[in-house]
Design a protein around this motif. Structure first.
Motif, PDB file in Angstrom:
ATOM      1  N   TYR A  30       0.883  -1.162   0.000  1.00 50.57           N
ATOM      2  CA  TYR A  30       0.000   0.000   0.000  1.00 50.57           C
ATOM      3  C   TYR A  30       0.921   1.212   0.000  1.00 50.57           C
ATOM      4  N   ALA A  31       0.912   1.971  -1.091  1.00 52.30           N
ATOM      5  CA  ALA A  31       1.872   3.069  -1.237  1.00 52.30           C
ATOM      6  C   ALA A  31       1.148   4.384  -1.503  1.00 52.30           C
ATOM      7  N   VAL A  32       1.530   5.420  -0.760  1.00 49.94           N
ATOM      8  CA  VAL A  32       0.984   6.765  -0.966  1.00 49.94           C
ATOM      9  C   VAL A  32       2.158   7.705  -1.231  1.00 49.94           C
ATOM     10  N   GLN A  33       2.093   8.420  -2.339  1.00 57.10           N
ATOM     11  CA  GLN A  33       3.105   9.421  -2.664  1.00 57.10           C
ATOM     12  C   GLN A  33       2.440  10.787  -2.694  1.00 57.10           C
ATOM     13  N   ARG A  34       3.043  11.739  -2.011  1.00 59.51           N
ATOM     14  CA  ARG A  34       2.508  13.102  -1.960  1.00 59.51           C
ATOM     15  C   ARG A  34       3.616  14.096  -2.274  1.00 59.51           C
ATOM     16  N   GLU A  35       3.225  15.197  -2.860  1.00 59.53           N
ATOM     17  CA  GLU A  35       4.190  16.274  -3.073  1.00 59.53           C
ATOM     18  C   GLU A  35       4.487  16.978  -1.752  1.00 59.53           C
ATOM     19  N   GLN A  36       3.502  17.057  -0.862  1.00 56.83           N
ATOM     20  CA  GLN A  36       3.709  17.610   0.476  1.00 56.83           C
ATOM     21  C   GLN A  36       3.894  16.448   1.446  1.00 56.83           C
ATOM     22  N   GLU A  37       4.861  16.548   2.328  1.00 59.07           N
ATOM     23  CA  GLU A  37       5.122  15.472   3.282  1.00 59.07           C
ATOM     24  C   GLU A  37       4.205  15.591   4.493  1.00 59.07           C
ATOM     25  N   PHE A  38       3.283  14.658   4.626  1.00 60.19           N
ATOM     26  CA  PHE A  38       2.489  14.514   5.839  1.00 60.19           C
ATOM     27  C   PHE A  38       1.907  13.111   5.854  1.00 60.19           C
ATOM     28  N   PHE A  39       1.571  12.631   7.041  1.00 61.53           N
ATOM     29  CA  PHE A  39       1.084  11.270   7.226  1.00 61.53           C
ATOM     30  C   PHE A  39      -0.218  11.312   7.995  1.00 61.53           C
ATOM     31  N   LEU A  40      -1.228  10.599   7.496  1.00 62.11           N
ATOM     32  CA  LEU A  40      -2.499  10.459   8.187  1.00 62.11           C
ATOM     33  C   LEU A  40      -2.509   9.100   8.880  1.00 62.11           C
ATOM     34  N   ARG A 108      -1.289   8.455  -5.627  1.00 59.11           N
ATOM     35  CA  ARG A 108      -0.452   9.647  -5.806  1.00 59.11           C
ATOM     36  C   ARG A 108      -1.317  10.868  -5.584  1.00 59.11           C
ATOM     37  N   GLN A 109      -0.906  11.719  -4.667  1.00 64.21           N
ATOM     38  CA  GLN A 109      -1.644  12.956  -4.408  1.00 64.21           C
ATOM     39  C   GLN A 109      -0.760  14.125  -4.828  1.00 64.21           C
ATOM     40  N   LEU A 110      -1.227  14.842  -5.856  1.00 61.60           N
ATOM     41  CA  LEU A 110      -0.456  15.935  -6.447  1.00 61.60           C
ATOM     42  C   LEU A 110      -1.094  17.273  -6.092  1.00 61.60           C
ATOM     43  N   GLU A 111      -0.261  18.270  -5.906  1.00 62.62           N
ATOM     44  CA  GLU A 111      -0.760  19.618  -5.640  1.00 62.62           C
ATOM     45  C   GLU A 111      -1.301  20.222  -6.921  1.00 62.62           C
ATOM     46  N   ASP A 112      -2.308  21.053  -6.758  1.00 62.00           N
ATOM     47  CA  ASP A 112      -2.865  21.795  -7.880  1.00 62.00           C
ATOM     48  C   ASP A 112      -2.058  23.082  -8.043  1.00 62.00           C
ATOM     49  N   THR A 113      -1.547  23.343  -9.228  1.00 65.08           N
ATOM     50  CA  THR A 113      -0.747  24.549  -9.464  1.00 65.08           C
ATOM     51  C   THR A 113      -1.591  25.816  -9.464  1.00 65.08           C
ATOM     52  N   GLY A 115      -3.795  26.518  -7.119  1.00 67.56           N
ATOM     53  CA  GLY A 115      -4.161  26.843  -5.746  1.00 67.56           C
ATOM     54  C   GLY A 115      -5.365  26.078  -5.240  1.00 67.56           C
ATOM     55  N   GLY A 116      -5.860  25.108  -5.990  1.00 64.78           N
ATOM     56  CA  GLY A 116      -7.006  24.301  -5.570  1.00 64.78           C
ATOM     57  C   GLY A 116      -6.585  23.177  -4.640  1.00 64.78           C
ATOM     58  N   SER A 117      -7.453  22.195  -4.520  1.00 65.81           N
ATOM     59  CA  SER A 117      -7.193  21.089  -3.591  1.00 65.81           C
ATOM     60  C   SER A 117      -6.272  20.029  -4.171  1.00 65.81           C
ATOM     61  N   GLY A 118      -5.956  20.113  -5.437  1.00 61.43           N
ATOM     62  CA  GLY A 118      -5.069  19.137  -6.048  1.00 61.43           C
ATOM     63  C   GLY A 118      -5.850  17.960  -6.595  1.00 61.43           C
ATOM     64  N   GLN A 119      -5.118  16.930  -7.005  1.00 64.77           N
ATOM     65  CA  GLN A 119      -5.758  15.761  -7.572  1.00 64.77           C
ATOM     66  C   GLN A 119      -5.164  14.498  -7.007  1.00 64.77           C
ATOM     67  N   THR A 120      -5.979  13.461  -6.942  1.00 63.87           N
ATOM     68  CA  THR A 120      -5.543  12.160  -6.449  1.00 63.87           C
ATOM     69  C   THR A 120      -5.665  11.156  -7.564  1.00 63.87           C
ATOM     70  N   GLU A 121      -4.638  10.394  -7.788  1.00 67.06           N
ATOM     71  CA  GLU A 121      -4.627   9.353  -8.806  1.00 67.06           C
ATOM     72  C   GLU A 121      -4.420   8.036  -8.082  1.00 67.06           C
ATOM     73  N   GLU A 122      -5.320   7.085  -8.299  1.00 69.37           N
ATOM     74  CA  GLU A 122      -5.222   5.775  -7.654  1.00 69.37           C
ATOM     75  C   GLU A 122      -4.966   4.721  -8.703  1.00 69.37           C
ATOM     76  N   ILE A 123      -3.970   3.884  -8.433  1.00 70.02           N
ATOM     77  CA  ILE A 123      -3.588   2.809  -9.361  1.00 70.02           C
ATOM     78  C   ILE A 123      -3.601   1.511  -8.585  1.00 70.02           C
ATOM     79  N   GLU A 124      -4.262   0.500  -9.134  1.00 72.52           N
ATOM     80  CA  GLU A 124      -4.260  -0.825  -8.510  1.00 72.52           C
ATOM     81  C   GLU A 124      -3.474  -1.774  -9.383  1.00 72.52           C
ATOM     82  N   GLY A 125      -2.625  -2.546  -8.724  1.00 70.38           N
ATOM     83  CA  GLY A 125      -1.780  -3.493  -9.429  1.00 70.38           C
ATOM     84  C   GLY A 125      -2.567  -4.668  -9.980  1.00 70.38           C
ATOM     85  N   PRO A 126      -1.887  -5.640 -10.532  1.00 66.72           N
ATOM     86  CA  PRO A 126      -2.541  -6.761 -11.201  1.00 66.72           C
ATOM     87  C   PRO A 126      -3.455  -7.531 -10.259  1.00 66.72           C
ATOM     88  N   ASN A 127      -4.559  -7.960 -10.805  1.00 67.97           N
ATOM     89  CA  ASN A 127      -5.504  -8.773 -10.039  1.00 67.97           C
ATOM     90  C   ASN A 127      -6.204  -9.724 -10.961  1.00 67.97           C
TER      91      ASN A 127
END
Length: 127
Positions: A30-40, A108-113, A115-127
């Protein structure tokens, strides 16, 4: 075998020299990549479909008959492996049954250039 050299061996992977009856290798990530470093503290669940859906395995037909005549045995002088990871195997020898399962939920959670909330891209591996 005279020499086996490997640089990286990780995440449910292994080197096997010699004959093996069964190999069952599993790796879930389970991998989360963010441009801003924070952990939930609430994230990191394996409840996603990619982890819960059953794997469709091919049926095994036990009626297969094999006859071998090894006039020249397999000879490996040197094996160099740069990396082995994520439920993979470097195997030298015979094996009867191999079952391998690698599942990845990548977010992958990317910042919006703008000034918005940004975008989240979810990728699931092979199943």
């Amino acid at each position: 075998m005279n020499q086996l050299e490997g640089i990286t061996l990780a995440f449910s992977s292994f080197y096997q020299l010699g004959d093996t009856r069964n190999i069952d290798s599993v790796s879930w990530a389970y991998a989360v990549q963010r441009e801003q470093e924070f952990f939930l503290s609430s994230e990191g669940s394996y409840g996603y479909r990619v982890f819960q859906s059953p794997i469709q395995k091919a049926p095994i037909d036990p009626r297969v008959n094999v006859s071998r005549l090894n006039l020249c045995p397999i000879k490996v002088n040197r094996l160099f492996v740069k990396a082995t990871a994520f439920s993979s195997i470097i195997h030298v020898g015979n094996v009867s049954l191999v079952s391998m399962d690698a599942r990845v939920k990548h977010i992958r959670q990317l910042e919006d250039t703008q000034g918005g909330s940004g975008q989240t891209e979810e990728i699931e591996g092979p199943n």
